[in-house]
Write an enzyme that holds these catalytic residues in place. Structure first.
Site: not given
Length: 456
Positions: A238, A273-274, A290, A355-356, A358, A440
């Site tokens: 309280d 992505k690829t 895709k 795979e999308g 973008g 890379r």
């Protein structure tokens, strides 16, 4: 323990609702979250089969049933609870709600009882029941096995930090509720998420708080607390808050994929992505799809690239466009009107890597974004992000967008020079695994893809 819990809740069933202020708020919030998932679904399901565990007197059922009916969804419910008195009480409520209902006594702590349920469910839900289960991971595994492909689990629970003011006033003896990190590790597969939110509940003093606590069948901290100690704790509460208390509530969402596989998307175009799709397809023994390919005026496209790099079966794109633009703009340049409803997963039940085009917010047409397609396909997402400066912001925003839709995230792949600080920040703040850091590469060929094999 099961018998004690059933007896505790059964004893308060008749008067439970009068004391269940927190339970009503949490049930309504979970109902709104579930409704949002189905409102955004395209196509929206015409029917759902729902299993509710720990239904109590039906506060979640009451909040969710009219919302789903308002979406035009027909629902068959299997409503369960451990306490027979609660099931009897809920029967009165169900008579006023839309849908078809079966009531059943179920011990959600017993995986064998869950396995004995008939058929498959599109949704398993339960509000503020999860904290009562002794082996949550075993229960989750049993519930996941009862889901239809693409089915969802949606739960709420008390989290560590709940009732901190009462804990300070009372001292030791309150339950140790789980943390989100502990819950996160218990999902039956990748991509589930637990979100935390704080809810304050006002009471007219500590006495009213304790009356409500007893009224829902919860213990104060001991079965028979010492009266003098209890009065002292009430005075402290309280003085500190006037009897108000705070709860930390976890909301857990998980979706069973419609088939094995992942959807690969990125935080940017040209992010890798690829390459990641090829690595995953080879490692998983998956076919590749895709659904939308743009930029064919300048290159052969990603489908033949993955076929060459990974040596896997590939499915042709449904939409193939020449301009290296978003699908919406590329289609406009060719005078084509796209129909996103025509985009469906290829037939079969084997593993699949999609795979999308973008990133998440790339427009497919005037009403559909790539994230809408990801949500509809229902596969866990692998998010590819660059490793360098700026990636923390872009990656966390993408993860937040996915989780707001209830989309499972299998993990993140960082592309570029390894950066320990960025990886740590993404894993910590994004509550996600970094599956790989791919620098890379001097050469990108089938041998490189085989060397970089990893899975979610």
């Amino acid at each position: 323990m099961t018998a004690r819990i059933a007896a505790s809740f059964g004893a308060v069933a008749a008067d439970y609702d009068r004391h269940a202020g927190l339970q009503r708020v949490v049930a309504r919030r979970l109902a709104e979250r579930i409704t949002g998932l189905y409102r955004a679904a395209a196509p929206r399901p015409a029917t759902l089969r729902i299993l509710e565990i720990g239904a109590g007197t039906g506060l979640l059922t009451e909040a969710l049933a009219p919302r789903l009916a308002g979406l035009g969804v027909s629902v068959h419910w299997t409503v369960t609870d451990l306490a027979p008195a609660m099931l009897e009480r809920i029967g009165t409520r169900l008579r006023t709600l839309p849908g078809a209902f079966d009531r059943r006594r179920l011990d959600a702590a017993d995986p064998r009882a869950i396995a004995a349920l008939d058929g498959r469910f599109d949704l398993v839900c339960g509000s503020l029941v999860w904290q009562w289960l002794p082996d949550r991971a075993a229960t989750l595994a049993a519930l996941a096995a009862r889901l239809a492909p693409g089915g969802r689990i949606a739960l709420t629970t008390l989290l560590d930090g709940s009732l901190a003011d009462w804990r300070a006033a009372w001292g030791a003896g309150l339950p140790d509720w789980p943390e989100t990190g502990t819950l996160q590790a218990e999902w039956p597969g990748p991509g589930g998420v637990w979100e935390a939110a704080d809810i304050a509940v006002a009471h007219e003093g500590a006495r009213a708080f304790l009356r409500d606590l007893r009224g829902i069948g919860a213990a104060i901290g001991n079965a028979r607390p010492d009266p003098a100690r209890l009065r002292a704790a009430m005075r402290r509460l309280d003085a500190a808050t006037g009897g108000d208390v705070g709860y930390r509530i976890g909301t857990g969402l998980w979706r069973r994929p419609p088939r094995p596989g992942v959807f690969v998307t990125g935080t940017d175009t040209g992010i890798g992505k690829t390459l990641v799709s090829a690595i995953l397809a080879r490692a998983l023994g998956a076919s590749y799809f895709k659904p939308i390919q743009t930029g064919l005026a300048d290159e052969a496209g990603d489908t033949p690239t993955v076929a060459e790099l990974a040596g896997v079966a590939v499915h042709p794109p449904v939409i193939a466009l020449a301009a290296p633009l978003s699908p919406q703009d590329a289609a406009r340049a060719e005078g084509i009107t796209l129909d996103p409803a025509a985009l469906r997963l290829p037939p079969g039940d084997g593993p699949l890597v999609v795979e999308g085009a973008g990133g998440l917010m790339v427009p497919i047409d005037g009403q559909t974004l790539m994230i809408d397609l990801i949500e509809r396909f229902g596969l866990p997402v692998v998010l590819v992000a660059r490793s360098t400066l700026g990636t923390i912001n872009h990656t966390l925003l993408s993860l937040e967008a996915l989780r707001r839709r209830g989309i499972a995230v299998a993990g993140v792949v960082l592309s570029g020079p390894p950066d320990v600080a960025n990886r740590r920040a993404i894993e910590t703040w994004g509550r996600v695994r970094v599956l790989a850091e791919i620098p890379r590469l001097d050469r990108v060929d089938a041998n490189a893809v085989a060397e970089w094999g990893f899975t979610p």
